[in-house]
Design a protein around this motif. Structure first.
Motif, PDB file in Angstrom:
ATOM      1  N   PHE A 187       0.824  -1.216   0.000  1.00  0.00           N
ATOM      2  CA  PHE A 187       0.000   0.000   0.000  1.00  0.00           C
ATOM      3  C   PHE A 187       0.856   1.263   0.000  1.00  0.00           C
ATOM      4  CE2 PHE A 187       1.010  -0.408   4.460  1.00  0.00           C
ATOM      5  CZ  PHE A 187       1.035   0.891   4.943  1.00  0.00           C
ATOM      6  N   ARG A 188       2.108   1.156   0.450  1.00  0.00           N
ATOM      7  CA  ARG A 188       2.981   2.329   0.502  1.00  0.00           C
ATOM      8  C   ARG A 188       3.353   2.842  -0.882  1.00  0.00           C
ATOM      9  NH1 ARG A 188       4.393  -0.955   4.825  1.00  0.00           N
ATOM     10  NH2 ARG A 188       4.361   0.094   6.867  1.00  0.00           N
ATOM     11  N   ASN A 189       3.334   1.966  -1.872  1.00  0.00           N
ATOM     12  CA  ASN A 189       3.629   2.399  -3.238  1.00  0.00           C
ATOM     13  C   ASN A 189       2.567   3.358  -3.771  1.00  0.00           C
ATOM     14  OD1 ASN A 189       4.871  -0.615  -3.059  1.00  0.00           O
ATOM     15  ND2 ASN A 189       6.102   0.666  -4.438  1.00  0.00           N
ATOM     16  N   GLN A 190       1.358   3.273  -3.226  1.00  0.00           N
ATOM     17  CA  GLN A 190       0.288   4.175  -3.633  1.00  0.00           C
ATOM     18  C   GLN A 190       0.433   5.542  -2.966  1.00  0.00           C
ATOM     19  OE1 GLN A 190      -3.470   2.228  -2.925  1.00  0.00           O
ATOM     20  NE2 GLN A 190      -2.731   0.264  -3.714  1.00  0.00           N
ATOM     21  N   LEU A 191       1.192   5.585  -1.874  1.00  0.00           N
ATOM     22  CA  LEU A 191       1.379   6.847  -1.153  1.00  0.00           C
ATOM     23  C   LEU A 191       2.555   7.652  -1.685  1.00  0.00           C
ATOM     24  CD1 LEU A 191       0.889   5.513   2.500  1.00  0.00           C
ATOM     25  CD2 LEU A 191      -0.799   6.684   1.069  1.00  0.00           C
ATOM     26  N   TRP A 192       3.597   6.940  -2.174  1.00  0.00           N
ATOM     27  CA  TRP A 192       4.816   7.610  -2.621  1.00  0.00           C
ATOM     28  C   TRP A 192       5.343   6.890  -3.857  1.00  0.00           C
ATOM     29  CZ3 TRP A 192       7.282  11.992  -2.231  1.00  0.00           C
ATOM     30  CH2 TRP A 192       8.637  12.089  -2.502  1.00  0.00           C
ATOM     31  N   SER A 193       5.398   7.592  -4.961  1.00  0.00           N
ATOM     32  CA  SER A 193       5.762   6.958  -6.234  1.00  0.00           C
ATOM     33  C   SER A 193       7.183   6.415  -6.231  1.00  0.00           C
ATOM     34  CB  SER A 193       5.588   7.960  -7.382  1.00  0.00           C
ATOM     35  OG  SER A 193       6.446   9.098  -7.195  1.00  0.00           O
ATOM     36  N   GLY A 194       8.039   6.974  -5.381  1.00  0.00           N
ATOM     37  CA  GLY A 194       9.419   6.508  -5.354  1.00  0.00           C
ATOM     38  C   GLY A 194       9.672   5.366  -4.401  1.00  0.00           C
ATOM     39  N   TYR A 195       8.604   4.857  -3.771  1.00  0.00           N
ATOM     40  CA  TYR A 195       8.799   3.778  -2.799  1.00  0.00           C
ATOM     41  C   TYR A 195       9.323   2.531  -3.503  1.00  0.00           C
ATOM     42  CZ  TYR A 195       8.091   1.289   1.575  1.00  0.00           C
ATOM     43  OH  TYR A 195       8.307   0.592   2.737  1.00  0.00           O
ATOM     44  N   LYS A 196      10.042   1.709  -2.757  1.00  0.00           N
ATOM     45  CA  LYS A 196      10.739   0.562  -3.328  1.00  0.00           C
ATOM     46  C   LYS A 196       9.795  -0.362  -4.092  1.00  0.00           C
ATOM     47  CE  LYS A 196      10.247  -2.327   0.811  1.00  0.00           C
ATOM     48  NZ  LYS A 196      10.942  -3.053   1.893  1.00  0.00           N
ATOM     49  N   THR A 197      10.324  -0.940  -5.158  1.00  0.00           N
ATOM     50  CA  THR A 197       9.591  -1.912  -5.972  1.00  0.00           C
ATOM     51  C   THR A 197      10.486  -3.132  -6.166  1.00  0.00           C
ATOM     52  OG1 THR A 197      10.442  -1.095  -8.094  1.00  0.00           O
ATOM     53  CG2 THR A 197       8.468  -0.001  -7.199  1.00  0.00           C
ATOM     54  N   GLY A 198      10.020  -4.039  -6.999  1.00  0.00           N
ATOM     55  CA  GLY A 198      10.808  -5.225  -7.289  1.00  0.00           C
ATOM     56  C   GLY A 198      11.878  -5.000  -8.334  1.00  0.00           C
ATOM     57  N   ASP A 199      11.936  -3.799  -8.883  1.00  0.00           N
ATOM     58  CA  ASP A 199      12.942  -3.511  -9.902  1.00  0.00           C
ATOM     59  C   ASP A 199      14.350  -3.660  -9.316  1.00  0.00           C
ATOM     60  OD1 ASP A 199      10.870  -2.929 -11.579  1.00  0.00           O
ATOM     61  OD2 ASP A 199      11.035  -0.758 -11.366  1.00  0.00           O
ATOM     62  N   GLY A 200      15.207  -4.336 -10.046  1.00  0.00           N
ATOM     63  CA  GLY A 200      16.593  -4.468  -9.616  1.00  0.00           C
ATOM     64  C   GLY A 200      16.885  -5.715  -8.806  1.00  0.00           C
ATOM     65  N   ILE A 201      15.847  -6.457  -8.429  1.00  0.00           N
ATOM     66  CA  ILE A 201      16.092  -7.701  -7.685  1.00  0.00           C
ATOM     67  C   ILE A 201      16.667  -8.741  -8.635  1.00  0.00           C
ATOM     68  CG2 ILE A 201      15.011  -9.607  -6.431  1.00  0.00           C
ATOM     69  CD1 ILE A 201      13.008  -7.708  -5.309  1.00  0.00           C
ATOM     70  N   ASP A 202      17.719  -9.387  -8.214  1.00  0.00           N
ATOM     71  CA  ASP A 202      18.344 -10.432  -9.015  1.00  0.00           C
ATOM     72  C   ASP A 202      17.315 -11.527  -9.296  1.00  0.00           C
ATOM     73  OD1 ASP A 202      19.794 -12.566 -10.034  1.00  0.00           O
ATOM     74  OD2 ASP A 202      21.519 -12.221  -8.724  1.00  0.00           O
ATOM     75  N   PRO A 203      17.055 -11.834 -10.576  1.00  0.00           N
ATOM     76  CA  PRO A 203      16.063 -12.878 -10.905  1.00  0.00           C
ATOM     77  C   PRO A 203      16.361 -14.210 -10.218  1.00  0.00           C
ATOM     78  CG  PRO A 203      16.669 -11.655 -12.868  1.00  0.00           C
ATOM     79  CD  PRO A 203      17.609 -11.210 -11.784  1.00  0.00           C
ATOM     80  N   ALA A 204      17.648 -14.517 -10.050  1.00  0.00           N
ATOM     81  CA  ALA A 204      18.011 -15.775  -9.392  1.00  0.00           C
ATOM     82  C   ALA A 204      17.578 -15.788  -7.933  1.00  0.00           C
ATOM     83  CB  ALA A 204      19.529 -15.998  -9.491  1.00  0.00           C
ATOM     84  N   LEU A 205      17.520 -14.601  -7.329  1.00  0.00           N
ATOM     85  CA  LEU A 205      17.045 -14.495  -5.950  1.00  0.00           C
ATOM     86  C   LEU A 205      15.522 -14.481  -5.909  1.00  0.00           C
ATOM     87  CD1 LEU A 205      17.613 -14.004  -2.925  1.00  0.00           C
ATOM     88  CD2 LEU A 205      17.680 -11.555  -3.434  1.00  0.00           C
ATOM     89  N   TRP A 206      14.915 -13.738  -6.843  1.00  0.00           N
ATOM     90  CA  TRP A 206      13.468 -13.580  -6.851  1.00  0.00           C
ATOM     91  C   TRP A 206      12.749 -14.920  -6.979  1.00  0.00           C
ATOM     92  CZ3 TRP A 206       9.586 -11.029  -5.338  1.00  0.00           C
ATOM     93  CH2 TRP A 206       8.343 -11.056  -5.999  1.00  0.00           C
TER      94      TRP A 206
END
Length: 223
Positions: free
Chosen positions: A10-29
């Protein structure tokens, strides 16, 4: 054990710069969901979070457990600074497995300069790059601690202290404040480990983790 079943909350709806899954190593994800399955089969109480985050789950679990008079102490096994707000005196503490350090309320104040209850305010002022919000310009850790110890919560600051940045600071505080209302369990007895489920043996063999299964069985004998 709490996990981020999905990264966004829900925090992503409050602040557009809040962390996302972008940049997570696919091998880890790709290991996230199998980990949740493994923990459940191992018999560990596991909370895969969707709308809330894993930190919210830990904060909620700590709050629920601490309110039970049968519980002697609650240990949150993460040094994450966000969870410092959940510390209560020496009843709810943080445990850093790597350094073997236990941080109670006095330890939180020693590290951050403020009491646990003011950690959301502290993070709102200084920012949290890991979560994606920058804090208030020209306010570092020392200044933030000084302001909070002088005035208390951000809501109680004189208007001239933050000026036009007040609303932004309050937004960041909302991002930093962990939820403690997740209905994870009704009774702490639900958290007691009673050994792996019958299906765990096949899972462990399937992924080549038979030693893990053997360790679980050995631990079960000691219950």
């Amino acid at each position: 054990m709490a996990t981020d079943h999905v990264i966004e909350s829900f925090r992503n709806q409050l602040w557009s710069g809040y962390k996302t899954g972008d940049g997570i190593d696919p091998a880890l994800w790709v290991q996230f969901h199998p980990l949740e399955e493994a923990l459940a089969l191992m018999g560990v109480a596991t909370w895969p979070m969707v709308e809330l985050e894993a930190d919210d789950a830990l904060a909620s679990a700590a709050s629920l457990a601490a309110d039970d008079p049968r519980v002697e102490k609650v240990c949150i096994w993460t040094p994450d600074k966000d969870l410092a707000q959940s510390v209560r005196a020496d009843r709810v503490v943080q445990v850093d497995r790597k350094t073997k350090h236990i941080r109670d309320a006095a330890g939180v104040r020693e590290k951050f300069g403020v009491d646990p209850a003011l950690i959301p305010d502290f993070l709102a002022l200084v920012g949290d790059s890991a979560d994606g919000y920058p804090g208030i310009p020209k306010i570092g850790k020392v200044t933030a601690a000084g302001l909070l110890n002088r005035y208390g919560r951000i809501e109680d600051f004189p208007a001239e202290v933050l000026g036009d940045h007040l609303e932004l600071a309050l937004l960041f505080k909302r991002l930093a404040t962990l939820r403690t209302d997740a209905p994870l369990f009704r009774d702490v007895d639900e958290l007691q480990w009673r050994g792996p489920t019958p299906a765990f043996a096949a899972w462990a063999e399937g992924v080549g983790a038979t030693r893990l299964y053997e360790r679980c069985i050995k631990a079960t004998a000691a219950l």
